[in-house]
Design an enzyme around this catalytic site. Structure first.
Site, PDB file in Angstrom:
ATOM      1  CE  LYS A   1      -1.542   1.481   4.146  1.00 67.13           C
ATOM      2  NZ  LYS A   1      -1.213   2.869   4.522  1.00 67.13           N
ATOM      3  CG  ASN A   2       2.350   2.760   3.509  1.00 66.22           C
ATOM      4  OD1 ASN A   2       1.183   3.089   3.251  1.00 66.22           O
ATOM      5  ND2 ASN A   2       2.781   2.554   4.746  1.00 66.22           N
TER       6      ASN A   2
ATOM      7  CB  CYS B   1      -4.351  10.823  12.358  1.00 63.01           C
ATOM      8  SG  CYS B   1      -2.718  10.135  12.470  1.00 63.01           S
TER       9      CYS B   1
ATOM     10  NE  ARG C   1       1.071  10.113  10.578  1.00 66.27           N
ATOM     11  CZ  ARG C   1       0.596   9.145   9.799  1.00 66.27           C
ATOM     12  NH1 ARG C   1      -0.560   8.605  10.065  1.00 66.27           N
ATOM     13  NH2 ARG C   1       1.279   8.746   8.752  1.00 66.27           N
ATOM     14  N   PRO C   2       2.506  16.423  11.808  1.00 64.13           N
ATOM     15  CG  PRO C   2       4.197  17.773  12.708  1.00 64.13           C
ATOM     16  CD  PRO C   2       3.447  16.490  12.934  1.00 64.13           C
ATOM     17  CB  ILE C   3       2.928  18.000   6.195  1.00 64.73           C
ATOM     18  CG1 ILE C   3       2.009  19.232   6.110  1.00 64.73           C
ATOM     19  CG2 ILE C   3       2.122  16.725   6.233  1.00 64.73           C
ATOM     20  CD1 ILE C   3       1.336  19.371   4.752  1.00 64.73           C
ATOM     21  CG  ASP C   4       7.270  20.268  10.474  1.00 64.90           C
ATOM     22  OD1 ASP C   4       6.628  19.202  10.479  1.00 64.90           O
ATOM     23  OD2 ASP C   4       8.305  20.436  11.142  1.00 64.90           O
TER      24      ASP C   4
ATOM     25  CG  ASP D   1       3.580   1.196   9.407  1.00 69.84           C
ATOM     26  OD1 ASP D   1       3.184   2.039  10.233  1.00 69.84           O
ATOM     27  OD2 ASP D   1       3.824   1.485   8.214  1.00 69.84           O
TER      28      ASP D   1
ATOM     29  NE  ARG E   1      -7.011   4.362   6.050  1.00 76.09           N
ATOM     30  CZ  ARG E   1      -6.336   5.358   6.566  1.00 76.09           C
ATOM     31  NH1 ARG E   1      -6.591   5.770   7.774  1.00 76.09           N
ATOM     32  NH2 ARG E   1      -5.396   5.976   5.875  1.00 76.09           N
TER      33      ARG E   1
HETATM   34  N1  EPU Z   1       6.862  14.319  11.100  1.00 72.04           N
HETATM   35  C1  EPU Z   1       6.940  15.646  11.422  1.00 72.04           C
HETATM   36  N2  EPU Z   1       6.920  16.565  10.406  1.00 72.04           N
HETATM   37  C2  EPU Z   1       6.828  16.211   9.101  1.00 72.04           C
HETATM   38  C3  EPU Z   1       6.746  14.840   8.762  1.00 72.04           C
HETATM   39  C4  EPU Z   1       6.770  13.910   9.795  1.00 72.04           C
HETATM   40  O1  EPU Z   1       7.024  15.999  12.607  1.00 72.04           O
HETATM   41  O2  EPU Z   1       6.808  17.082   8.231  1.00 72.04           O
HETATM   42  C5  EPU Z   1       6.900  13.300  12.169  1.00 72.04           C
HETATM   43  C6  EPU Z   1       5.632  12.458  12.221  1.00 72.04           C
HETATM   44  O3  EPU Z   1       4.637  13.104  12.996  1.00 72.04           O
HETATM   45  C7  EPU Z   1       6.135  11.166  12.824  1.00 72.04           C
HETATM   46  C8  EPU Z   1       7.544  11.040  12.241  1.00 72.04           C
HETATM   47  O4  EPU Z   1       7.913  12.360  11.853  1.00 72.04           O
HETATM   48  O5  EPU Z   1       6.202  11.281  14.219  1.00 72.04           O
HETATM   49  C9  EPU Z   1       7.680  10.122  11.028  1.00 72.04           C
HETATM   50  O6  EPU Z   1       6.675  10.431  10.087  1.00 72.04           O
HETATM   51  P1  EPU Z   1       6.779  10.122   8.530  1.00 72.04           P
HETATM   52  O7  EPU Z   1       6.627  11.406   7.799  1.00 72.04           O
HETATM   53  O8  EPU Z   1       7.961   9.274   8.226  1.00 72.04           O
HETATM   54  O9  EPU Z   1       5.453   9.261   8.324  1.00 72.04           O
HETATM   55  P2  EPU Z   1       4.496   9.356   7.079  1.00 72.04           P
HETATM   56  O10 EPU Z   1       5.305   9.582   5.873  1.00 72.04           O
HETATM   57  O11 EPU Z   1       3.366  10.269   7.370  1.00 72.04           O
HETATM   58  C10 EPU Z   1       4.606   6.825   6.418  1.00 72.04           C
HETATM   59  C11 EPU Z   1       3.634   5.703   6.278  1.00 72.04           C
HETATM   60  C12 EPU Z   1       3.132   5.284   7.655  1.00 72.04           C
HETATM   61  C13 EPU Z   1       4.334   4.837   8.487  1.00 72.04           C
HETATM   62  C14 EPU Z   1       5.352   5.983   8.566  1.00 72.04           C
HETATM   63  C15 EPU Z   1       6.627   5.614   9.290  1.00 72.04           C
HETATM   64  C16 EPU Z   1       2.695   6.093   4.098  1.00 72.04           C
HETATM   65  C17 EPU Z   1       1.522   6.497   3.289  1.00 72.04           C
HETATM   66  N3  EPU Z   1       2.535   6.129   5.420  1.00 72.04           N
HETATM   67  O12 EPU Z   1       3.880   7.885   7.058  1.00 72.04           O
HETATM   68  O13 EPU Z   1       2.261   4.185   7.458  1.00 72.04           O
HETATM   69  O14 EPU Z   1       3.933   4.497   9.771  1.00 72.04           O
HETATM   70  O15 EPU Z   1       5.713   6.406   7.225  1.00 72.04           O
HETATM   71  O16 EPU Z   1       7.249   4.539   8.673  1.00 72.04           O
HETATM   72  O17 EPU Z   1       3.728   5.737   3.556  1.00 72.04           O
HETATM   73  C18 EPU Z   1       0.472   2.740   7.967  1.00 72.04           C
HETATM   74  O18 EPU Z   1       0.620   2.218   6.851  1.00 72.04           O
HETATM   75  O19 EPU Z   1      -0.276   2.232   8.849  1.00 72.04           O
HETATM   76  C19 EPU Z   1       1.171   3.981   8.278  1.00 72.04           C
HETATM   77  C20 EPU Z   1       0.792   4.803   9.270  1.00 72.04           C
END
Ligand code: EPU
Length: 425
Positions: free
Chosen positions: A30-31, A125, A130-133, A313, A405
């Site tokens: 999926k990812n 969530c 989980r911010p996207i900064d 995960d 999902r």
């Molecule tokens: N984070 C920030 N700022 C950002 C981005 C991330 O603070 O701009 C923090 C997050 O809040 C978290 C950590 O950094 O605490 C890691 O987050 P990451 O961005 O790596 O996670 P993601 O890209 O949102 C993907 C997977 C998740 C998986 C994580 C970690 C996808 C679509 N989702 O999420 O999958 O847990 O990487 O490996 O690829 C799942 O499939 O159940 C799932 C949650």
């Protein structure tokens, strides 16, 4: 537009205590599929993807891509052809981003392809803030102007320009967004402290097939030479290492013996090592993994880490396994701050788990008994299914839509291995 089937009232009934035997085919990841579907926005030509899992997150993203102007044709259960002659409306609305955070993966492709994107901020969530900064800082480094207004990110740029982006901490989808954006930027981008997850490497492989110039994917430093345009490509999505790990735990927890097919053992190095330390017998070859009976199970500490470490995960699934292992152990969830929503439900089934901050302390083995439980997110819900397989009596898992999902046909696959599990619609 594809219809999304949501069945909020579905439940799973599991009669525990049956050990699993046989073979199971692992679905596509999926990812990996999600960023690869989003990558189709980068070109007007057709992108064909095979081994796309038949899960609800894919349906949700396909709906978003269709709204943006992509033509998404389903060629078979796992095959899609996508083409985007023109982006008609570069906006990901709240309604969709709220149901699936991965919608944010359209941000990089949209700014790169049409110089404009408006994407709802995901908000918190079930597993953390989980911010996207880090995504936004990276895009700003490539020259995008970023505004946050009315709960939306608005990003714009006439053409992105290559730059060095050093992520403050690893982010998987952040790395993916930047990889896609930089592929069409003018000049060279260097991503430092990039995510090394196999899903990132697989996305890079697709982008290279589409004409992108990328080196170093799978390492912490990725270099991208931007090109003027990308073109048609075909690609097969890698196997889902998290689904694979979930089935390994299902076999281990029921004292069973199963073979996984269509799997990539190299993506599960840390998981296999951890399960062997617990006492399980695991053999692997090209495209398969076999797990045998490893009783008695030993308690072994664990900390989740970015790849190549043990994935967050699979933390909830491993925790269920530890409830059946002899001794005490500690799990440290280092990636997400709130990923223990399964713990109260596991306690109701008889598990002995203490929580303190990012750490969980588990005492085992404790017999589990079936109960009515409610799932809070994708991986928590599958951990409750695993607990149900190990428990005495009947378990009823509510809110199965979380499971749908990201797991394709989970009850059919478990039934084929001998589990007594059925969906109640
Ligand atoms: N984070 C920030 N700022 C950002 C981005 C991330 O603070 O701009 C923090 C997050 O809040 C978290 C950590 O950094 O605490 C890691 O987050 P990451 O961005 O790596 O996670 P993601 O890209 O949102 C993907 C997977 C998740 C998986 C994580 C970690 C996808 C679509 N989702 O999420 O999958 O847990 O990487 O490996 O690829 C799942 O499939 O159940 C799932 C949650």
């Amino acid at each position: 537009m594809p219809r999304i089937q949501v069945r909020p009232v579905d439940r799973l009934r599991i009669e525990g205590g049956k050990s699993l035997h046989g073979s199971v085919r692992v679905s596509g990841a999926k990812n990996a599929a999600l960023p690869e579907l989003a990558a189709a926005l980068l070109t007007a030509d057709e992108v064909r993807l095979d081994n796309v899992p038949d899960v609800r997150d894919v349906q949700t993203l396909v709906r978003l891509l269709s709204d943006l102007g992509a033509r998404c044709e389903r060629l078979g259960r796992h095959r899609w052809a996508l083409s985007t002659p023109e982006v008609v409306n570069p906006e990901a609305p709240y309604e969709l981003v709220r149901t699936m955070r991965a919608s944010v993966l359209v941000l990089g492709p949209l700014v790169a392809r049409c110089g404009r994107a408006r994407v709802s901020l995901p908000g918190g969530c079930a597993i953390g803030a989980r911010p996207i900064d880090r995504h936004l800082d990276g895009l700003a480094k490539l020259g995008a102007e970023i505004k946050l207004e009315h709960g939306y990110v608005e990003a714009s740029a006439t053409r992105l320009t290559g730059a060095t982006v050093e992520f403050s901490d690893v982010t998987v989808t952040g790395t993916e967004n930047l990889l896609m954006a930089a592929s069409l930027a003018r000049g060279t981008t260097v991503l430092k402290n990039a995510a090394q997850e196999p899903e990132v490497t697989d996305l890079a492989a697709l982008l290279v097939r589409m004409g992108a110039r990328i080196e170093g994917a799978g390492s912490p430093t990725i270099t991208i030479e931007g090109v003027e345009a990308l073109h048609a490509a075909e690609h097969r999505v890698i196997p889902d290492r998290i689904e694979a790990g979930t089935f390994l735990v299902a076999a281990a927890i029921t004292g069973g013996k199963i073979t996984l097919e269509d799997v990539e053992p190299a993506h599960l190095g840390a998981v296999i090592e951890q399960l062997r330390a617990v006492g399980l017998t695991i053999e692997c070859g090209a495209g398969w993994i076999r797990i045998g009976n490893g009783r008695p199970l030993r308690a072994v500490d664990l900390a989740t880490r970015p790849f190549p470490g043990f994935p967050t995960d699979l933390q909830a699934q491993y925790m269920v396994l530890m409830t059946q292992a002899g001794g005490a152990c500690e799990l440290d969830e280092t990636i997400f701050e709130n990923r223990f929503m399964h713990v109260p439900e596991l306690r109701r089934m008889g598990a002995s788990i203490g929580l303190a901050g990012s750490k969980a302390a588990i005492e085992g083995p404790t017999p589990l008994t079936g109960a009515e439980v409610t799932a809070s997110d994708l991986r928590a819900s599958v951990s409750l299914v695993l607990a149900g397989l190990a428990a005495r009596g009947e378990t009823l898992v509510h809110r199965v839509y979380h499971l749908d999902r990201g797991y394709e046909g989970v009850e059919e696959k478990l039934q084929a291995l001998g589990a007594r599990i059925e969906r109640i619609r």
